[in-house]
Write a protein that holds these residues in place. Structure first.
Motif, PDB file in Angstrom:
ATOM      1  N   ARG A   1     -30.611 -29.873  -7.592  1.00 20.18           N
ATOM      2  CA  ARG A   1     -29.826 -29.138  -8.790  1.00 20.18           C
ATOM      3  C   ARG A   1     -29.826 -27.614  -8.618  1.00 20.18           C
ATOM      4  NH1 ARG A   1     -31.048 -34.423  -8.100  1.00 20.18           N
ATOM      5  NH2 ARG A   1     -30.197 -35.745  -9.604  1.00 20.18           N
ATOM      6  N   ARG A   2     -28.908 -26.941  -8.953  1.00 16.40           N
ATOM      7  CA  ARG A   2     -28.642 -25.809  -8.824  1.00 16.40           C
ATOM      8  C   ARG A   2     -29.357 -24.746  -9.760  1.00 16.40           C
ATOM      9  NH1 ARG A   2     -25.462 -22.542  -5.092  1.00 16.40           N
ATOM     10  NH2 ARG A   2     -24.775 -20.757  -6.015  1.00 16.40           N
ATOM     11  N   TYR A   3     -29.338 -25.394 -11.220  1.00 19.29           N
ATOM     12  CA  TYR A   3     -29.662 -24.499 -12.273  1.00 19.29           C
ATOM     13  C   TYR A   3     -30.750 -25.495 -13.222  1.00 19.29           C
ATOM     14  CZ  TYR A   3     -25.909 -21.471 -11.250  1.00 19.29           C
ATOM     15  OH  TYR A   3     -24.899 -20.781 -10.692  1.00 19.29           O
ATOM     16  N   PHE A   4     -30.925 -26.763 -12.940  1.00 13.77           N
ATOM     17  CA  PHE A   4     -31.721 -27.341 -13.914  1.00 13.77           C
ATOM     18  C   PHE A   4     -32.949 -28.338 -13.110  1.00 13.77           C
ATOM     19  CE2 PHE A   4     -27.759 -26.670 -15.920  1.00 13.77           C
ATOM     20  CZ  PHE A   4     -28.042 -26.389 -17.246  1.00 13.77           C
ATOM     21  N   THR A   5     -33.921 -28.508 -13.941  1.00 13.46           N
ATOM     22  CA  THR A   5     -34.908 -29.372 -13.229  1.00 13.46           C
ATOM     23  C   THR A   5     -35.158 -30.432 -14.303  1.00 13.46           C
ATOM     24  OG1 THR A   5     -35.722 -27.415 -12.158  1.00 13.46           O
ATOM     25  CG2 THR A   5     -37.159 -29.330 -12.580  1.00 13.46           C
ATOM     26  N   ALA A   6     -35.492 -31.496 -13.614  1.00 13.77           N
ATOM     27  CA  ALA A   6     -35.963 -32.751 -14.694  1.00 13.77           C
ATOM     28  C   ALA A   6     -37.542 -32.637 -15.001  1.00 13.77           C
ATOM     29  CB  ALA A   6     -35.834 -33.951 -13.957  1.00 13.77           C
ATOM     30  N   LEU A   7     -37.948 -32.525 -16.154  1.00 14.16           N
ATOM     31  CA  LEU A   7     -39.162 -32.170 -16.608  1.00 14.16           C
ATOM     32  C   LEU A   7     -40.223 -33.460 -15.960  1.00 14.16           C
ATOM     33  CD1 LEU A   7     -39.504 -31.267 -20.207  1.00 14.16           C
ATOM     34  CD2 LEU A   7     -40.027 -29.877 -18.070  1.00 14.16           C
ATOM     35  N   ALA A   8     -41.216 -32.976 -15.668  1.00 13.71           N
ATOM     36  CA  ALA A   8     -42.076 -34.027 -14.902  1.00 13.71           C
ATOM     37  C   ALA A   8     -43.159 -34.387 -16.276  1.00 13.71           C
ATOM     38  CB  ALA A   8     -43.160 -33.283 -13.940  1.00 13.71           C
ATOM     39  N   ALA A   9     -43.506 -33.255 -17.029  1.00 16.47           N
ATOM     40  CA  ALA A   9     -44.485 -33.675 -18.064  1.00 16.47           C
ATOM     41  C   ALA A   9     -43.633 -34.048 -19.481  1.00 16.47           C
ATOM     42  CB  ALA A   9     -45.340 -32.408 -18.330  1.00 16.47           C
ATOM     43  N   PRO A  10     -44.479 -34.393 -20.340  1.00 16.07           N
ATOM     44  CA  PRO A  10     -43.551 -34.578 -21.796  1.00 16.07           C
ATOM     45  C   PRO A  10     -42.864 -33.188 -21.989  1.00 16.07           C
ATOM     46  CG  PRO A  10     -45.613 -35.545 -21.843  1.00 16.07           C
ATOM     47  CD  PRO A  10     -45.625 -34.895 -20.365  1.00 16.07           C
ATOM     48  N   ASP A  11     -41.935 -33.098 -22.995  1.00 15.60           N
ATOM     49  CA  ASP A  11     -41.346 -31.838 -23.486  1.00 15.60           C
ATOM     50  C   ASP A  11     -41.979 -31.513 -24.590  1.00 15.60           C
ATOM     51  OD1 ASP A  11     -39.376 -29.783 -23.501  1.00 15.60           O
ATOM     52  OD2 ASP A  11     -38.519 -31.210 -24.919  1.00 15.60           O
ATOM     53  N   PRO A  12     -42.515 -30.366 -24.780  1.00 14.95           N
ATOM     54  CA  PRO A  12     -43.367 -29.891 -25.974  1.00 14.95           C
ATOM     55  C   PRO A  12     -42.325 -30.028 -27.276  1.00 14.95           C
ATOM     56  CG  PRO A  12     -43.079 -28.002 -24.432  1.00 14.95           C
ATOM     57  CD  PRO A  12     -42.296 -29.378 -23.606  1.00 14.95           C
ATOM     58  N   VAL A  13     -41.016 -29.618 -26.919  1.00 12.60           N
ATOM     59  CA  VAL A  13     -39.939 -29.600 -28.094  1.00 12.60           C
ATOM     60  C   VAL A  13     -39.722 -30.786 -28.653  1.00 12.60           C
ATOM     61  CG1 VAL A  13     -37.707 -28.886 -28.724  1.00 12.60           C
ATOM     62  CG2 VAL A  13     -38.707 -27.622 -27.311  1.00 12.60           C
TER      63      VAL A  13
END
Ligand code: HC3
Length: 414
Positions: free
Chosen positions: A349-361
């Motif tokens: 993906r050019r601009y985005f990455t799928a999070l590996a860890a739980p998202d803090p937000v």
């Protein structure tokens, strides 16, 4: 030159068969074979721009020093986006058409230039199976930024019902505490299609959506359609309250998201303590036009360039040409996925990455509004976050004409 229109009798026959086919619909929106006159030549990646067509309203929270008023400005901005998101196409074209189904890696890039300064948009199709679109919008002078991703889960019961998956996160720099950011988690409303039988589909929003902030405020927006509140359509009421204290309403808003709405301080019920602060009437407020690079200057994966031939075919109702141009893209995309599989890698993906860890937000805010802390990851291909390092890397990577031609051939079969 005026665009050709299809034969009205043929159109009504194909509409009737379309309606019949919807009854056995399997939930995959991209598989719906709609008649030519209801096909849009705009891709879903373009829809991300609806979040910021009033850039000064988008950026306004960054100038408000009172945290509750800041949360109200975020709610106001969200409400002003609804008309663009869900009604602008049917108001313009007379009906809600079926958008182009984006291919993996498709991009839609643009910017707004107005009194709010520059506001930049990046939209990317980050998943094809299941389809998911991610976006980032940044108002450069204030650094107010929105990121999010969405997918749709459809079902049929009397009409097409759509549950939106994913969410958005708005980050607002706190003007009273330089260097500190506030985050707002925004859930996406469910919707359904109305006017199907009449051949003029349009969108109505359902149930409720929420905005909840790291500063301790939550807004609940309740939607209802015609038949409620005196027969008006697109009706909503919204309340803003300290998180967890739904009855302690600080501000409330009501009206029609397609028309005017009022913003009051105080409770919804107590008229004595309710004071009108502002009326938002979109008919009096101009939108800022998104600036998109001319097609010939675009990257081959940019939506309007990639779909140019298909769009031209749709405009002329030349369905054979549309089918053959779509087939070229699909074939090239299938070959690309096969190659990636053979080489044991994934499309970058050019601009985005799928999070590996739980998202803090999500971890901090999702429980406030009863949504899952995993961001629907299993149905959207991941929790997608804007990757500024990737964006920095591709900045200024101008492709030569030869490279563009080569890429278009390999990735899109063009
Ligand atoms: C359901 C929808 C595609 C998805 C569209 C979304 C949810 C996309 C994200 C935006 O932020 C908001 C948004 C607005 C409208 C949604 C579209 C409305 C209709 C379209 C269906 C795929 C088309 C159904 C076919 C037909 C002919 C009945 O319109």
């Amino acid at each position: 030159m005026s665009e050709p229109t299809p034969n009205p009798q043929a159109a009504s026959t194909s509409w009737t068969s379309f309606i019949k086919s919807i009854a056995s619909f399997n939930g995959d929106l991209s598989s719906l074979t709609a008649p030519p006159f209801i096909l849009s030549y705009t891709s879903l990646t373009e829809f991300s721009s609806y979040w910021a067509e009033h850039p000064s309203v988008f950026a306004a929270p960054a100038k408000e020093t009172d945290p509750a008023k800041r949360a109200l400005l975020v709610l106001k901005w969200f409400l002003t986006t609804l008309k663009q998101q869900y009604a602008s196409r049917s108001e313009r074209d007379g009906n809600e058409k079926k958008p182009l189904n984006p291919f993996l890696g498709e991009l839609f890039l643009g910017k707004w230039e107005d009194e709010a300064g520059t506001t930049e948009l990046i939209s990317e199709q980050v998943s094809h199976h299941p389809p998911a679109t991610a976006y980032s919008i940044i108002n450069v002078p204030t650094n107010v930024r929105l990121q999010g991703y969405n997918a749709q889960k459809a079902s049929f019961s009397k009409t097409i019902n759509i549950k939106q998956l994913g969410h958005a996160v708005l980050t607002v720099p706190n003007p009273s505490r330089p260097g500190e950011d506030e985050t707002y988690l925004i859930t996406l409303p469910s919707l359904h299609v109305e006017g199907l039988i009449m051949g003029a589909p349009f969108i109505e929003l359902d149930s409720a959506s929420y905005i909840t902030s790291s500063s301790g405020f939550t807004a609940k927006i309740d939607y209802s359609g015609r038949g409620w509140f005196g027969g008006k359509k697109n009706v909503f009421t919204a309340t803003l309250f300290p998180t967890g204290k739904e009855k302690d309403v600080l501000y409330n808003c009501s009206g029609q998201w397609t028309k005017a709405f009022d913003i009051y301080s105080g409770s919804v019920k107590s008229n004595s303590s309710k004071t009108l602060i502002e009326t938002w009437d979109p008919t009096n407020i101009a939108l800022t036009k998104l600036i998109v690079a001319p097609v010939e200057q675009q990257h081959p994966l940019e939506s309007r360039r990639a779909w140019a031939n298909v769009a031209a075919g749709i405009k002329k109702y030349d369905m054979d040409y549309v089918a053959s141009e779509k087939a070229k893209i699909e074939k090239a995309q299938r070959a690309m996925r096969k190659l990636e599989k053979e080489e044991g890698r994934d499309w970058e993906r050019r601009y985005f990455t799928a999070l590996a860890a739980p998202d803090p937000v999500l971890t901090a805010l999702a429980p406030n509004v009863g949504i899952s802390t995993n961001g629907d990851a299993e149905k959207t291909g991941g929790v997608w976050r804007f990757d500024s390092a990737k964006a920095e890397k591709v900045k200024g990577q101008e492709l030569s004409e030869e490279e563009k031609t080569q890429l278009a051939k390999v990735l899109l079969g063009q």
